[in-house]
Design an enzyme around this catalytic site. Sequence first.
Site, short mmCIF file in Angstrom:
data_model
loop_
_atom_site.label_atom_id
_atom_site.label_comp_id
_atom_site.label_asym_id
_atom_site.label_seq_id
_atom_site.Cartn_x
_atom_site.Cartn_y
_atom_site.Cartn_z
N GLU A 169 -18.11 11.20 0.01
CA GLU A 169 -17.81 11.04 -1.42
C GLU A 169 -18.72 10.01 -2.06
O GLU A 169 -19.25 10.22 -3.16
CB GLU A 169 -16.33 10.68 -1.60
CG GLU A 169 -15.43 11.88 -1.35
CD GLU A 169 -13.96 11.53 -1.23
OE1 GLU A 169 -13.13 12.46 -1.30
OE2 GLU A 169 -13.63 10.34 -1.04
N ALA B 164 -3.41 8.57 3.42
CA ALA B 164 -2.24 8.24 2.61
C ALA B 164 -0.98 9.03 2.97
O ALA B 164 0.09 8.45 3.11
CB ALA B 164 -2.58 8.42 1.13
N ASP C 20 -1.50 2.30 8.69
CA ASP C 20 -2.69 2.11 9.53
C ASP C 20 -2.52 0.98 10.53
O ASP C 20 -3.39 0.79 11.39
CB ASP C 20 -3.90 1.82 8.66
CG ASP C 20 -4.21 2.98 7.75
OD1 ASP C 20 -3.94 4.12 8.17
OD2 ASP C 20 -4.67 2.74 6.62
N GLY D 129 0.85 -1.20 0.00
CA GLY D 129 0.00 0.00 0.00
C GLY D 129 0.88 1.24 0.00
O GLY D 129 2.06 1.19 -0.34
N VAL E 100 0.73 -13.78 3.88
CA VAL E 100 1.47 -13.94 5.13
C VAL E 100 0.63 -14.68 6.15
O VAL E 100 -0.53 -14.32 6.40
CB VAL E 100 1.91 -12.57 5.69
CG1 VAL E 100 2.48 -12.73 7.10
CG2 VAL E 100 2.93 -11.93 4.77
#
Lengths: 453, 453
Positions: free
Chosen positions: A170, A315, A299, A13, A79
């Site tokens: 949004e 971000a 995060d 990410g 993982v």
Amino acid sequence: MTNTCRVIIIGGGFAGLEAAKALSRAPVEITLLDRQNHHCFQPLLYQVATAALTPADVAWPIRGILSGQQNARVLMANVEGIDTKRRRVRTGGGTFPYDQLIIATGATHAYFGHDEWAPHAPGLKRIEDATEIRRRILLAFERAELEDDAERRQALTTFVVVGGGPTGVEMAGAIADMAHDALPRDFRNVDPTRARVLLVEAGPRPLAAFPEPLSQYARRALERRGVEVLTGETVTSIGPETVSIGDRSIRAGAIVWAAGVAASAAADWLGADRDRAGRVKVSPDLTVPGLPEILVVGDTAAVTDENGKPVPGIAPAAKQMGRYAASVIAARVMGQPLPGPFRYRHQGDLATIGRKAAVVRLRRLTLKGSLGWAFWGVAHVYFLIGLRNRIAVAFSWLWDYVTFGRRSRLITQPANAHPAEAEAEPAGSSGQPSAATPAENAGITPQAGRVWG
Amino acid sequence: MTNTCRVIIIGGGFAGLEAAKALSRAPVEITLLDRQNHHCFQPLLYQVATAALTPADVAWPIRGILSGQQNARVLMANVEGIDTKRRRVRTGGGTFPYDQLIIATGATHAYFGHDEWAPHAPGLKRIEDATEIRRRILLAFERAELEDDAERRQALTTFVVVGGGPTGVEMAGAIADMAHDALPRDFRNVDPTRARVLLVEAGPRPLAAFPEPLSQYARRALERRGVEVLTGETVTSIGPETVSIGDRSIRAGAIVWAAGVAASAAADWLGADRDRAGRVKVSPDLTVPGLPEILVVGDTAAVTDENGKPVPGIAPAAKQMGRYAASVIAARVMGQPLPGPFRYRHQGDLATIGRKAAVVRLRRLTLKGSLGWAFWGVAHVYFLIGLRNRIAVAFSWLWDYVTFGRRSRLITQPANAHPAEAEAEPAGSSGQPSAATPAENAGITPQAGRVWG
């Protein structure tokens, strides 16, 4: 020989990718692990969910992004755990030893202890989430077009967005814009402009992170599009196409969850202390107490800024942590002085409501309306990866701005190779028509070529 | 009042869509039924399967295409049967009466009585098929990158395409081009240029519909890209990642079925005579013997040209039949003389092998190589629906031509809203990593906005 420091980064990410890039000149061997083969520009995922952009506009193969970086390899692997004693990461694709480990596995939807709500109210994290939400919204209109009963038609064209943060605002604005701009001329039996969009926020106002005036503007802009903004209201239960708000029960054609997130399983892998959101409690240098060779970023990490406020899950914060973790590892490897504790620099807040309406709050600058919207658009195009996607997205936005269109209004079912299985109802596709074969056979028979006309 | 002639068209493919458009000025009420909400430009589906184009490039919402046609409505509904006596079409979304019925439900993959092969060797008919094949091909390379054993690595990067018609040739060529051009710089452990691509054709030569020389050229062009063209060889069995050709068994990372099709269930609905491919045997005016109000068009109809050769299952043939059916109905409704029997006009054959290689055979004109490739590209862009997609596809092709890139190399899993379910392996995703959450949480938390930097 210094070139043998093995750095594993889990998660491609914003944080993980930034860390990998920041180590491009360091004498290390980087292995980036992700369960997906692509990095997703999550801030624009809501535009995929509302058919304005197509998945390829907001996602890139991670190995494509790092292909030029000779000290990095990318592995698509799931993982399963971390052996902190023997310093190994266990995955479905093998076990990988590390000298330095960066965990950037992000967060997932959190339903506040109501995981049973998840199938009925998908969140917006992965490409698959976006195409599923798109499918549900478009399918609701298709089912409404087939519906004779006016009341059921209204229920099907009611959309509930839970959570009044940027993603919720949004989504609500984008659904309203799509219903008003793109769909009306396509339907005969249902009037998309009469679609109901509800935005439910438990707090006193939408966009709580913004100053009061911008928050008020956002509410007015949403209401101008016909979005019903319910603040101070809590969702008490979510069922199939039903949302209970307080004691009211509302039938909806699609429900979107934008109310909260919880960190990934990293804390479990490490057996480390976590906060209530499941984030790993890290030292000021983002390392795990007692495990200095492991840094947790993005995060997945519980970090506060100088005022003790938690660093937001956005971000820029993820990228700053990724860069910082890289600088720590680079300093260690090259025997240079370590950087001071991580300090988050908040650059501002940005959220778009819809066509010609957005709110921007930078250090000095505050923008709203068309100007904020233009700034938002330029900023997002700028931060996309690669010139090609910048052109593609800018072209899509300009085209839709002029035509009021929505390009990728595709209802696609889960990938399914078996014609027989194709008859079956895909998960969560209530009311999904599925048997008649569309007449789409052109030139697939061996005995024929093709030409168009 | 003449305006009440109810025409139902089943299927929004080339034939059904063409019929609907051709009736735009006729005094009829058109209802177009399709199980999908989109028309798919099937001839370019192989480019979605090989990551050159994205689904939205080759698919359009059917209701968007017909939005301007006031005498037409589009319904997404799954046809369950036809009551030919009471003249009603039964669907999952209700029952619809008709005065005139056009059946254009196309064809689906046919495994020559081996439906058990289907899950292992998907065909290429729907958007979902293309994204599934794309997923399998890209995932094979990802798994190979994780693989230490050279032999297993070679097996994973072996791709078998069954069927040497245009679709098979295009798939084989496109996989080879992707392996040689787009992927090499992205991998460290596997060398994509060493990928094996096998094209298996039971007949004596690929592209049997073309003149010998073009067919030979196609073979050479494929072999120049490293594709092994096996002609006169039959696939005796297909299992998980295994294809048996004659007595040889070949391990493959992905298998694509391009060997044949069978008509849809229309013949069953009508209880009509059918040929071996399941196509409805129609009268010279494309009506069903004994049911003059029902016309069958496209791949669902068994039609021969003036030489008694079966009309090929290609888009131009489907479009011609659609237009013809419309002219019959228009003549009936307006009491005008009926047209003569349907006559198929074969305009030529077109197939692309890959970069700078295609074969074109029109009435007088024969092209190959770069020139044929350019013609093929222009022809396909021209026949796409809508200026926007023409620009988007032309831009994609030009960009990839210059950069040797492939834009939409996304491995996406079946839509799945439930985080818990997301942990599970999706159908057919053998070896698909799936648990670690990618770090893609930006601004989804209610308490924060976002800005980029």
